[in-house]
Design a protein around this motif. Structure first.
Motif, PDB file in Angstrom:
ATOM      1  N   GLY A  81       0.818  -1.196   0.000  1.00  0.00           N
ATOM      2  CA  GLY A  81       0.000   0.000   0.000  1.00  0.00           C
ATOM      3  C   GLY A  81       0.848   1.240   0.000  1.00  0.00           C
ATOM      4  N   PRO A  82       0.249   2.384   0.304  1.00  0.00           N
ATOM      5  CA  PRO A  82       0.994   3.646   0.293  1.00  0.00           C
ATOM      6  C   PRO A  82       2.152   3.664   1.271  1.00  0.00           C
ATOM      7  CG  PRO A  82      -1.389   4.038   0.387  1.00  0.00           C
ATOM      8  CD  PRO A  82      -1.172   2.572   0.629  1.00  0.00           C
ATOM      9  N   ALA A  83       2.146   2.769   2.259  1.00  0.00           N
ATOM     10  CA  ALA A  83       3.217   2.787   3.258  1.00  0.00           C
ATOM     11  C   ALA A  83       4.497   2.149   2.760  1.00  0.00           C
ATOM     12  CB  ALA A  83       2.757   2.063   4.521  1.00  0.00           C
ATOM     13  N   ALA A  84       4.504   1.634   1.505  1.00  0.00           N
ATOM     14  CA  ALA A  84       5.673   0.911   1.006  1.00  0.00           C
ATOM     15  C   ALA A  84       6.926   1.774   1.043  1.00  0.00           C
ATOM     16  CB  ALA A  84       5.407   0.412  -0.416  1.00  0.00           C
ATOM     17  N   ASP A  85       6.798   3.030   0.613  1.00  0.00           N
ATOM     18  CA  ASP A  85       7.969   3.907   0.592  1.00  0.00           C
ATOM     19  C   ASP A  85       8.486   4.169   2.002  1.00  0.00           C
ATOM     20  OD1 ASP A  85       7.895   4.046  -2.128  1.00  0.00           O
ATOM     21  OD2 ASP A  85       6.795   5.950  -2.192  1.00  0.00           O
ATOM     22  N   THR A  86       7.548   4.347   2.941  1.00  0.00           N
ATOM     23  CA  THR A  86       7.938   4.566   4.329  1.00  0.00           C
ATOM     24  C   THR A  86       8.646   3.341   4.886  1.00  0.00           C
ATOM     25  OG1 THR A  86       6.054   6.042   4.650  1.00  0.00           O
ATOM     26  CG2 THR A  86       7.077   5.128   6.620  1.00  0.00           C
ATOM     27  N   ASP A  87       8.112   2.155   4.542  1.00  0.00           N
ATOM     28  CA  ASP A  87       8.721   0.916   5.018  1.00  0.00           C
ATOM     29  C   ASP A  87      10.142   0.777   4.481  1.00  0.00           C
ATOM     30  OD1 ASP A  87       6.412   0.335   6.329  1.00  0.00           O
ATOM     31  OD2 ASP A  87       5.639  -1.053   4.823  1.00  0.00           O
ATOM     32  N   THR A  88      10.331   1.136   3.206  1.00  0.00           N
ATOM     33  CA  THR A  88      11.668   1.055   2.617  1.00  0.00           C
ATOM     34  C   THR A  88      12.616   2.012   3.314  1.00  0.00           C
ATOM     35  OG1 THR A  88      10.800   0.405   0.458  1.00  0.00           O
ATOM     36  CG2 THR A  88      13.010   1.358   0.504  1.00  0.00           C
ATOM     37  N   GLY A  89      12.128   3.230   3.589  1.00  0.00           N
ATOM     38  CA  GLY A  89      12.966   4.200   4.286  1.00  0.00           C
ATOM     39  C   GLY A  89      13.365   3.720   5.667  1.00  0.00           C
ATOM     40  N   SER A  90      12.434   3.088   6.395  1.00  0.00           N
ATOM     41  CA  SER A  90      12.741   2.557   7.718  1.00  0.00           C
ATOM     42  C   SER A  90      13.743   1.418   7.627  1.00  0.00           C
ATOM     43  CB  SER A  90      11.453   2.061   8.401  1.00  0.00           C
ATOM     44  OG  SER A  90      10.535   3.124   8.575  1.00  0.00           O
ATOM     45  N   VAL A  92      15.998   0.967   5.247  1.00  0.00           N
ATOM     46  CA  VAL A  92      17.305   1.545   4.928  1.00  0.00           C
ATOM     47  C   VAL A  92      17.943   2.118   6.189  1.00  0.00           C
ATOM     48  CG1 VAL A  92      18.471   3.436   3.707  1.00  0.00           C
ATOM     49  CG2 VAL A  92      16.819   2.009   2.499  1.00  0.00           C
ATOM     50  N   GLU A  93      17.132   2.752   7.040  1.00  0.00           N
ATOM     51  CA  GLU A  93      17.662   3.330   8.277  1.00  0.00           C
ATOM     52  C   GLU A  93      18.219   2.244   9.190  1.00  0.00           C
ATOM     53  OE1 GLU A  93      19.018   6.162  10.702  1.00  0.00           O
ATOM     54  OE2 GLU A  93      18.163   6.429   8.698  1.00  0.00           O
ATOM     55  N   ARG A  94      17.557   1.097   9.232  1.00  0.00           N
ATOM     56  CA  ARG A  94      18.068  -0.006  10.056  1.00  0.00           C
ATOM     57  C   ARG A  94      19.390  -0.540   9.499  1.00  0.00           C
ATOM     58  NH1 ARG A  94      12.486  -0.971  10.517  1.00  0.00           N
ATOM     59  NH2 ARG A  94      12.457  -2.385   8.732  1.00  0.00           N
ATOM     60  N   VAL A  95      19.500  -0.563   8.176  1.00  0.00           N
ATOM     61  CA  VAL A  95      20.765  -0.976   7.567  1.00  0.00           C
ATOM     62  C   VAL A  95      21.851   0.045   7.894  1.00  0.00           C
ATOM     63  CG1 VAL A  95      21.975  -1.412   5.389  1.00  0.00           C
ATOM     64  CG2 VAL A  95      19.656  -2.274   5.707  1.00  0.00           C
ATOM     65  N   ARG A  96      21.488   1.331   7.862  1.00  0.00           N
ATOM     66  CA  ARG A  96      22.438   2.388   8.221  1.00  0.00           C
ATOM     67  C   ARG A  96      22.955   2.191   9.650  1.00  0.00           C
ATOM     68  NH1 ARG A  96      22.562   7.422   5.949  1.00  0.00           N
ATOM     69  NH2 ARG A  96      20.413   7.131   5.222  1.00  0.00           N
ATOM     70  N   VAL A 139      15.544  -8.108   0.920  1.00  0.00           N
ATOM     71  CA  VAL A 139      16.973  -8.070   1.223  1.00  0.00           C
ATOM     72  C   VAL A 139      17.251  -7.059   2.331  1.00  0.00           C
ATOM     73  CG1 VAL A 139      19.273  -7.583   0.304  1.00  0.00           C
ATOM     74  CG2 VAL A 139      17.611  -8.799  -1.104  1.00  0.00           C
ATOM     75  N   LEU A 140      16.610  -5.893   2.253  1.00  0.00           N
ATOM     76  CA  LEU A 140      16.805  -4.871   3.282  1.00  0.00           C
ATOM     77  C   LEU A 140      16.411  -5.390   4.658  1.00  0.00           C
ATOM     78  CD1 LEU A 140      15.515  -1.585   1.597  1.00  0.00           C
ATOM     79  CD2 LEU A 140      17.882  -2.164   2.172  1.00  0.00           C
ATOM     80  N   ARG A 141      15.342  -6.177   4.726  1.00  0.00           N
ATOM     81  CA  ARG A 141      14.911  -6.712   6.019  1.00  0.00           C
ATOM     82  C   ARG A 141      15.929  -7.709   6.576  1.00  0.00           C
ATOM     83  NH1 ARG A 141       9.826  -6.748   3.371  1.00  0.00           N
ATOM     84  NH2 ARG A 141      10.054  -8.957   2.875  1.00  0.00           N
TER      85      ARG A 141
END
Length: 308
Positions: A81-90, A92-96, A139-141
């Motif tokens: 849903g619309p939260a996909a971009d937010t989920d990706t950003g979160s 990426v932050e965990r990978v950071r 992969v990010l997860r």
């Protein structure tokens, strides 16, 4: 008390899919439980529908042990849903945050058992498969845990090559998926970590240099990317005589291709030379070679135009 999962229509419950796939792969419940770090009772309850299998991290572990993608178990139930971009950003932050860790974990003098290293190696291989299939969110997860585990293996004194290869593989994966997702600075950091983890080994350094060159190209540092790839290829060619590894011609070709792409991106005249060398190498070794399970390989070489 957890209620058994009910079937709706012709849909097979997730526990039943786990059981069928496990049996098809010749594993009994105890062997499968050992592979995923759970008890036999836990596996039995999941397969009978008494326990719900709904945590994505656990589903990914189960899927990795079965050698399948998590979507096979989820049967398309993941809602986007619309939260996909937010989920990706979160994610990426965990990978950071995982990349920002510098603490050295405590380890026993004997290091982890070989079975743990093999399991980590299998998880890394599965993550690379997900990357090649375009499942970047998945992969990010997986990356934060993989980065932590590979960082621990880097500090283990062991003769097992998997312990030395693992951090290079995982940092390379992080670099490449981050570059794909438009995070070139983080990609460069991960690729630089891969170079450090390679510890001067020509083959591992060459693998890391592929990701480093890609990250530098994403940062529009074409000349630096060209130098990184070309230098790694030269060092691989000049490495002391040792047992011949069949993937090395493909790895050298990949580095030359990366050097050609970087040269073209910055308008360097060397692009044609790198392209010709890669093409000659491909012809000499059957025109197409496939390297390791992390996607190294090359065929007829084409050079992309410089990025606008």
């Amino acid at each position: 008390m957890t209620r058994p999962v009910r079937r709706t229509g012709n849909e097979l419950p997730i526990g039943r899919r786990v059981a069928e796939l496990r049996v098809n792969r010749g594993m009994n419940q105890q062997v499968f439980a050992d592979r995923i770090g759970k008890s036999k009772s836990w596996v039995d309850k999941v397969e009978r529908g008494v326990r719900t299998l709904d945590r994505l991290s656990v589903i990914e572990t189960v899927a990795a042990a079965l050698g399948i993608a998590p979507t096979v178990l989820l049967a398309g139930k993941v809602q986007r849903g619309p939260a996909a971009d937010t989920d990706t950003g979160s994610a990426v932050e965990r990978v950071r945050e995982a990349l920002a860790r510098y603490d050295v974990p405590r380890l026993s003098s004997d290091g982890p058992p070989a079975s743990s290293l093999r399991q980590l190696d299998g998880h890394a291989g599965y993550a690379w498969t997900a990357y090649r299939n375009g499942h970047h969110a998945q992969v990010l997860r997986m990356l934060p845990d993989l980065l932590g585990d590979s960082r621990r293996s880097y500090h283990v004194q062991t003769d097992d090559p998997a312990a030395a290869d693992l951090p290079v593989r995982v940092y390379r994966l992080a670099a490449q998926v981050l570059a794909k997702l438009g995070e070139p600075d983080l990609a460069w950091l991960a690729a630089d970590r891969a170079m450090t983890a390679a510890a001067g080994d020509p083959r591992r350094a060459a693998l890391a240099a592929v990701s480093l060159a890609q990250a530098l190209r994403a940062l529009r540092r074409g000349r630096l990317a060209m130098a990184a790839a070309a230098t790694a290829a030269q060092r691989l060619d000049q490495a002391p005589a040792r047992a011949f590894l069949p993937e090395e011609p493909a790895l050298t070709g990949t580095l030359l291709t990366e050097a050609a792409l970087a040269a073209a991106a910055c308008g360097a005249a060397a692009a044609a030379e790198f392209t010709e060398r890669a093409a000659r190498l491909a012809t000499a070794h059957g025109e197409r070679h496939h390297g390791d399970h992390d996607g190294i390989g090359f065929g007829p070489v084409t050079v992309e135009p410089p990025a606008p």
